[in-house]
Design an enzyme around this catalytic site. Sequence first.
Site, PDB file in Angstrom:
ATOM      1  N   ASN A   1      -0.473   4.491  -0.587  1.00 37.29           N
ATOM      2  CA  ASN A   1      -1.011   5.671   0.126  1.00 37.29           C
ATOM      3  C   ASN A   1      -1.690   5.788   1.496  1.00 37.29           C
ATOM      4  O   ASN A   1      -2.420   6.606   1.814  1.00 37.29           O
ATOM      5  CB  ASN A   1      -2.152   6.422  -1.024  1.00 37.29           C
ATOM      6  CG  ASN A   1      -3.243   5.369  -1.281  1.00 37.29           C
ATOM      7  OD1 ASN A   1      -3.335   4.377  -0.657  1.00 37.29           O
ATOM      8  ND2 ASN A   1      -4.023   5.840  -1.955  1.00 37.29           N
TER       9      ASN A   1
ATOM     10  N   ASP B   1      -4.078   4.022   2.634  1.00 36.00           N
ATOM     11  CA  ASP B   1      -5.619   3.642   2.839  1.00 36.00           C
ATOM     12  C   ASP B   1      -5.930   2.155   3.168  1.00 36.00           C
ATOM     13  O   ASP B   1      -6.773   1.489   3.121  1.00 36.00           O
ATOM     14  CB  ASP B   1      -6.607   3.839   1.752  1.00 36.00           C
ATOM     15  CG  ASP B   1      -6.003   3.121   0.383  1.00 36.00           C
ATOM     16  OD1 ASP B   1      -5.092   2.288   0.517  1.00 36.00           O
ATOM     17  OD2 ASP B   1      -6.718   3.219  -0.712  1.00 36.00           O
TER      18      ASP B   1
ATOM     19  N   GLU C   1      -5.907 -21.041 -16.900  1.00 37.19           N
ATOM     20  CA  GLU C   1      -5.977 -21.435 -15.685  1.00 37.19           C
ATOM     21  C   GLU C   1      -7.319 -22.806 -15.807  1.00 37.19           C
ATOM     22  O   GLU C   1      -8.531 -22.372 -15.957  1.00 37.19           O
ATOM     23  CB  GLU C   1      -6.662 -20.582 -14.518  1.00 37.19           C
ATOM     24  CG  GLU C   1      -6.887 -21.003 -13.201  1.00 37.19           C
ATOM     25  CD  GLU C   1      -8.261 -20.578 -12.557  1.00 37.19           C
ATOM     26  OE1 GLU C   1      -8.205 -20.745 -11.252  1.00 37.19           O
ATOM     27  OE2 GLU C   1      -9.241 -19.999 -13.112  1.00 37.19           O
TER      28      GLU C   1
ATOM     29  N   ASP D   1      -4.622 -10.403 -15.826  1.00 38.91           N
ATOM     30  CA  ASP D   1      -5.627 -11.491 -15.587  1.00 38.91           C
ATOM     31  C   ASP D   1      -6.719 -11.112 -16.465  1.00 38.91           C
ATOM     32  O   ASP D   1      -7.400  -9.968 -16.796  1.00 38.91           O
ATOM     33  CB  ASP D   1      -6.279 -11.134 -14.120  1.00 38.91           C
ATOM     34  CG  ASP D   1      -6.716 -12.631 -13.374  1.00 38.91           C
ATOM     35  OD1 ASP D   1      -7.103 -13.454 -14.271  1.00 38.91           O
ATOM     36  OD2 ASP D   1      -6.002 -12.930 -12.577  1.00 38.91           O
TER      37      ASP D   1
ATOM     38  N   ASP E   1       0.810  -1.138  -0.071  1.00 37.50           N
ATOM     39  CA  ASP E   1       0.017   0.041   0.095  1.00 37.50           C
ATOM     40  C   ASP E   1       0.909   1.267   0.051  1.00 37.50           C
ATOM     41  O   ASP E   1       1.616   1.403   0.778  1.00 37.50           O
ATOM     42  CB  ASP E   1      -0.960  -0.053   1.394  1.00 37.50           C
ATOM     43  CG  ASP E   1      -1.829   1.279   1.269  1.00 37.50           C
ATOM     44  OD1 ASP E   1      -1.962   1.934   0.270  1.00 37.50           O
ATOM     45  OD2 ASP E   1      -1.983   1.496   2.563  1.00 37.50           O
TER      46      ASP E   1
ATOM     47  N   HIS F   1      -3.398 -17.236  -4.853  1.00 38.45           N
ATOM     48  CA  HIS F   1      -4.490 -16.557  -4.147  1.00 38.45           C
ATOM     49  C   HIS F   1      -5.659 -17.485  -3.885  1.00 38.45           C
ATOM     50  O   HIS F   1      -6.603 -16.850  -3.362  1.00 38.45           O
ATOM     51  CB  HIS F   1      -4.907 -15.390  -4.812  1.00 38.45           C
ATOM     52  CG  HIS F   1      -5.718 -15.619  -6.393  1.00 38.45           C
ATOM     53  ND1 HIS F   1      -5.235 -16.237  -7.396  1.00 38.45           N
ATOM     54  CD2 HIS F   1      -6.803 -15.295  -6.462  1.00 38.45           C
ATOM     55  CE1 HIS F   1      -6.094 -16.464  -8.061  1.00 38.45           C
ATOM     56  NE2 HIS F   1      -7.247 -15.905  -7.866  1.00 38.45           N
ATOM     57  N   ASP F   2      -5.914 -18.640  -4.566  1.00 36.71           N
ATOM     58  CA  ASP F   2      -6.833 -19.468  -4.152  1.00 36.71           C
ATOM     59  C   ASP F   2      -6.608 -20.622  -3.339  1.00 36.71           C
ATOM     60  O   ASP F   2      -7.391 -21.401  -2.939  1.00 36.71           O
ATOM     61  CB  ASP F   2      -7.696 -20.082  -5.614  1.00 36.71           C
ATOM     62  CG  ASP F   2      -8.356 -19.062  -6.254  1.00 36.71           C
ATOM     63  OD1 ASP F   2      -8.688 -18.098  -5.866  1.00 36.71           O
ATOM     64  OD2 ASP F   2      -8.220 -19.430  -7.669  1.00 36.71           O
TER      65      ASP F   2
HETATM   66  O1  TEU Z   1     -10.752 -19.469  -9.927  1.00 33.53           O
HETATM   67  C1  TEU Z   1     -11.604 -20.357 -10.655  1.00 33.53           C
HETATM   68  C2  TEU Z   1     -11.772 -21.853  -9.753  1.00 33.53           C
HETATM   69  O2  TEU Z   1     -12.434 -22.624 -10.176  1.00 33.53           O
HETATM   70  C3  TEU Z   1     -11.148 -22.013  -8.440  1.00 33.53           C
HETATM   71  O3  TEU Z   1     -10.593 -20.878  -8.142  1.00 33.53           O
HETATM   72  C4  TEU Z   1     -12.013 -22.568  -7.500  1.00 33.53           C
HETATM   73  O4  TEU Z   1     -13.560 -22.567  -7.848  1.00 33.53           O
HETATM   74  C5  TEU Z   1     -12.113 -21.684  -6.290  1.00 33.53           C
HETATM   75  O5  TEU Z   1     -10.954 -21.188  -5.738  1.00 33.53           O
HETATM   76  C6  TEU Z   1     -13.049 -22.222  -5.078  1.00 33.53           C
HETATM   77  O6  TEU Z   1     -12.472 -22.095  -3.740  1.00 33.53           O
HETATM   78  C7  TEU Z   1     -10.974 -18.164 -10.717  1.00 33.53           C
HETATM   79  C8  TEU Z   1     -10.094 -17.135  -9.698  1.00 33.53           C
HETATM   80  O7  TEU Z   1      -8.660 -17.528  -9.602  1.00 33.53           O
HETATM   81  C9  TEU Z   1     -10.714 -17.041  -8.257  1.00 33.53           C
HETATM   82  O8  TEU Z   1     -10.170 -16.164  -7.667  1.00 33.53           O
HETATM   83  C10 TEU Z   1     -12.047 -16.536  -8.580  1.00 33.53           C
HETATM   84  O9  TEU Z   1     -12.885 -16.366  -7.579  1.00 33.53           O
HETATM   85  C11 TEU Z   1     -12.762 -17.453  -9.957  1.00 33.53           C
HETATM   86  O10 TEU Z   1     -11.942 -17.845 -11.051  1.00 33.53           O
HETATM   87  C12 TEU Z   1     -13.904 -16.506 -10.375  1.00 33.53           C
HETATM   88  O11 TEU Z   1     -13.520 -15.549 -11.246  1.00 33.53           O
HETATM   89 CA    CA Z   2      -3.685   2.330  -1.472  1.00 36.20          CA
END
Ligand code: TEU
Ligand code: CA
Length: 567
Positions: free
Chosen positions: A23, A25, A257, A98, A21, A329-330
Amino acid sequence: MKKRWWHDKTAYQIYPKSFKDNNGDGIGDLRGIIEKLDYLKELGIGIVWISPIYKSPFVDQGYDISDYYAIDPAFGTMEDMDELLKEAKKRDIAIVMDLVVNHCSDQHEWFQKALKDPFGPYGEYFYIREGKDGNPPCNWRSYFGGSVWEKLPGYDNLFYLHMFAKEQPDLNWENPKVRQEIYKMIRWWLEKGIAGFRLDAIINIKKDLRFVDFPADREDGMCAGTTMLAYARGVMDFLQEMKQEAFAPYDAFTIGELFDFRPQELKRYIGNEGCFESIFDFSPHLLGASENGWYDRRKISMDEFRDTVFESKAVSQEIGMMANIIENHDEPRGVSRYLPKDGQNDRGKKLLAGISLMTFGLPFLYQGQEIGMTNKRFSSIEEVDDISTLDEYQVALEHGIGEDEALKIVSEMSRDNARTPMQWSDDEHGGFTEGNPWLLVNENYKELNVKEQEGREDSVLSFYKKLIALRTDSEYGEAVVYGKQEPVLTELQNFTGFYRRGKEKTLLVLANVQKEKRSVSVTAAVKGVVADNCGMEPGIEAVEKTEDGSRISMEGYQFLILETENI
Ligand code: TEU
Ligand code: CA
């Protein structure tokens, strides 16, 4: 395999909200990324993928886009973006965005227009169908729980389809106008100078257009979205068209993906004529999953990790280069998920880094992985932001699991584990922000942060730097990038071993995935030590020559890259 400019790079995923970050916020932003480009350069990164920064209501953290041509004000301005591109270019870092085009946000003007006139042209931008007497047209379950069908406000029997949250209506790819809008947008960004895209949930763009029920797989009477995908035909036509019309003219880098593909289809995805340049290898991440939900998941061992990755590489390395990840991130943090408890320390983290980065493929790091960031402890469900975790928590409760236990279970898999702010220093909030962070920082930031590791030669960060540098090393680079991967000692438990056979050099990668020492024998003569997570001076003291090769004594959780003779 055709050689490509990105083969010897190392890629890095930025989750912009949690990176830096600038600024105050509490939300990471583009200027924060610019600030840290030198850090990434120093680490050896050549490609940066930034999770969505487009205008969004953030129901699914930016994966719900309301304007594909605008930067969300939380992240900055288009001028900031232009500056980021310029500054990245100076440092020879390619920027990948993305591409979220399976769905948009319900706030996107296309959907707003469709709401006003579902039978007009914008109605055809989405999948709007009649229900069965006020009930959904079919029994498909959304990835975030509940039906994929949501009633169109003001109508009793009209529904729109959303594979993810109801605020993420699916775009109708069958409509050529939609496809042209998407290609136009892709070209606009490529024209700006980005190197390419990561294609979000891309296999979902083709539906089974019969919209029929499939056998229920849970008590809710619904079936998983992926069941339907198995019946959808023709996704390749869309993907090839998109490649020809949007990506090919710019020679763009594309990484898909996708989770559901058969090995025999791999050529069509990442072969020389494939629709993408690369795809992520999710094989270890899929292991242990249950159709019942997270509460029913099985913990997997490092040997299972090894076996599935070997299987995947056996098929893929002849065809193309997939991208290797331990987390994103998932997914939860790799070190918390895959390492045995007694290996969840610096030595173990370096071992996991070594296995992942020495495996054939494009290494794709996720922010914080390079310092060994771990899962977060959530003390109450209120601390969780992620839409998917909240759903899985409910699913667990509905199956009679108590609140404490349910929290514990979903905490292990929560997408928020990886989304906590990047730990830059031991300053308040890990040096991520001078304000209040949008999501709580992991409490271990005092000991675990970039600043602490930067100057330390035996840190996890330093080991990552060393491994990354090997890809472009004049002596070993060719073997690390293109060397054929060949499993060895697969009969051993708690062990991962493989050769990487390059044109001139042969490397032997050995990982003793247990706290007990052991010694192993191989039939090749060892010539030297290329990397060692136990920090011994390069030398071959622990290697003994035997009649038919070498015996190597290994410490607990030791990871070695050895050079051997070529046999
Ligand atoms: O994720 C697609 C996806 O099918 C998996 O990420 C899974 O369904 C999900 O992590 C369940 O926990 C992509 C992105 O990476 C994710 O962050 C988004 O939420 C999703 O698409 C929708 O755009
Ligand atoms: Ca910021």
